[in-house]
Design an enzyme around this catalytic site. Structure first.
Site, short mmCIF file in Angstrom:
data_model
loop_
_atom_site.label_atom_id
_atom_site.label_comp_id
_atom_site.label_asym_id
_atom_site.label_seq_id
_atom_site.Cartn_x
_atom_site.Cartn_y
_atom_site.Cartn_z
N THR A 80 9.56 -55.46 7.06
CA THR A 80 8.63 -56.48 7.52
C THR A 80 9.28 -57.39 8.56
OG1 THR A 80 7.12 -58.24 6.80
CG2 THR A 80 9.24 -58.15 5.66
N GLY A 81 8.45 -57.85 9.49
CA GLY A 81 8.87 -58.92 10.40
C GLY A 81 9.89 -58.55 11.45
N GLY B 176 2.64 -53.88 13.27
CA GLY B 176 2.59 -52.46 12.93
C GLY B 176 3.59 -52.08 11.85
N ASN B 177 3.35 -50.96 11.25
CA ASN B 177 4.29 -50.42 10.25
C ASN B 177 4.09 -48.92 10.10
OD1 ASN B 177 1.86 -50.95 8.42
ND2 ASN B 177 2.65 -53.03 8.73
N HIS C 88 -1.96 -51.78 16.16
CA HIS C 88 -3.04 -52.61 16.71
C HIS C 88 -3.27 -52.22 18.18
CE1 HIS C 88 -1.18 -55.94 13.90
NE2 HIS C 88 -1.80 -55.01 13.20
N HIS D 61 0.37 -47.63 10.93
CA HIS D 61 -0.56 -48.74 11.16
C HIS D 61 -0.19 -49.41 12.47
CE1 HIS D 61 -2.71 -52.43 10.96
NE2 HIS D 61 -1.64 -53.17 10.69
N HIS E 103 -8.71 -56.35 12.86
CA HIS E 103 -7.28 -56.20 12.60
C HIS E 103 -6.62 -55.09 13.43
CE1 HIS E 103 -4.00 -55.86 9.20
NE2 HIS E 103 -3.50 -55.68 10.40
N SER F 42 5.08 -55.80 4.73
CA SER F 42 4.13 -56.59 3.92
C SER F 42 2.86 -55.78 3.63
CB SER F 42 3.77 -57.88 4.67
OG SER F 42 3.19 -57.54 5.93
N GLU F 43 2.67 -54.67 4.36
CA GLU F 43 1.45 -53.85 4.19
C GLU F 43 1.72 -52.59 3.37
OE1 GLU F 43 -1.28 -55.01 5.02
OE2 GLU F 43 -1.41 -55.71 7.08
P1 13P Z 1 4.97 -55.96 8.69
O1 13P Z 1 5.98 -56.36 9.74
O2 13P Z 1 5.15 -56.74 7.41
O3 13P Z 1 4.96 -54.49 8.46
O4 13P Z 1 3.53 -56.40 9.20
C1 13P Z 1 3.11 -56.13 10.50
C2 13P Z 1 1.64 -56.04 10.62
O5 13P Z 1 1.15 -55.54 11.61
C3 13P Z 1 0.76 -56.55 9.57
O6 13P Z 1 -0.56 -56.17 9.79
#
Ligand code: 13P
Length: 269
Positions: A45-46, A29-30, A99, A97, A160, A77-78
């Site tokens: 990220t990460g 998520g982001n 899931h 974002h 996704h 990364s998104e």
């Molecule tokens: P990031 O940690 O880079 O934001 O990515 C998480 C993610 O859910 C990518 O779809």
């Protein structure tokens, strides 16, 4: 005016909520928030979005390039996906974002959320289309999402997850919550023998309420391409709702036609 530090704290709080509610696992998520036309805060990220502190939050420009990030942190990364939303939707102040379990199950099964089953979902979301699969972090997801941006405030991402956006961080988060609640109800009512759908006229009355309240954001009740073409929109479009015109349009009922005409007049079309 809310300070930048305060907004960073709010991002951490929402990150904790999406994590605690199982809307993301692990480091998924982001979240981003618009500060100005060329300054945006975003999650790094990460990292687990459930355990962030304000020092984690990065600042980027409209291209997603780093303006400020503490050592050890890089923007999501998104970030390109978030930036594409801001570029196409000047009204949007925040993008989330995630899931969420049921939402992502629908995204994996390739089933958009289109059945009108409860008033709140119809008013808040209308329906939620699926953007075609893209490889995370590339331009593929932003490209797939773009065509839905003029009409919706939430999109499933095929195989996704989901993307939700609104005029504030809290509202973007709430949009994601509404999507997940809708997906869960659709799934569960399916298990109970199938959802009993609201009728077309019940849906149109809800659309009318949304228009009368002047709710912010984009909603197929106002701008569905089918409505633009004078065809029945959203819940009448047999799951193809999105930027693709529904050629057959379904059976036109008088009420839908009347309301569509009224919306067209309001839009000056
Ligand atoms: P990031 O940690 O880079 O934001 O990515 C998480 C993610 O859910 C990518 O779809």
């Amino acid at each position: 005016m809310v300070s930048e530090y305060e907004i960073k704290k709010q991002i951490c709080e929402i990150g904790k909520r999406i994590y605690d509610r199982g809307m993301v696992a692990s480091n998924d998520g982001n979240i981003s928030v618009k500060l100005s036309d060329n300054e945006f805060l975003c999650t790094p990220t990460g990292v687990s979005k459930g355990f962030m502190t304000p020092e984690y939050i990065c600042k980027v420009d409209a291209e997603g390039k780093v303006i400020q990030a503490n050592p050890g942190f890089r923007p999501s990364s998104e970030i390109k996906m978030h930036m594409r939303v801001y570029k196409n939707r000047p009204d949007v102040q925040s993008v989330v974002h995630a899931h969420p379990m049921y939402t992502t199950a629908f995204a994996i099964a390739g089933i958009p959320l289109t059945q009108p089953i409860m008033p709140e979902a119809v008013i808040a979301l209308g329906c939620v289309p699926i953007a075609e699969y893209g490889t995370p972090s590339t331009d593929e997801i932003p490209d797939a999402v773009e065509k839905y941006l003029p009409y919706f405030d939430a999109v499933l991402l095929e195989n996704h997850g989901a993307l939700a956006f609104s005029d504030s961080l809290l509202n973007a988060y709430h949009k994601m919550e509404s999507v997940e609640f809708y997906a869960k109800l659709l799934y569960l009512s399916g298990q109970l023998g199938g959802a009993k759908e609201l009728s077309k006229s019940q849906v149109e009355r809800l659309f009318e309420i949304r228009r009368a309240f002047g709710l912010p954001g984009k909603h197929p009740a106002n701008l569905c391409p089918n409505a633009k073409a004078g065809l029945p929109s959203c819940h009448s479009c047999k799951g193809t709702c999105g930027a693709t015109l529904n050629a057959d349009g379904g059976a036109s009922d008088d009420l839908v036609a009347q309301i569509t005409k009224k919306v067209m007049e309001q839009l000056g079309k």
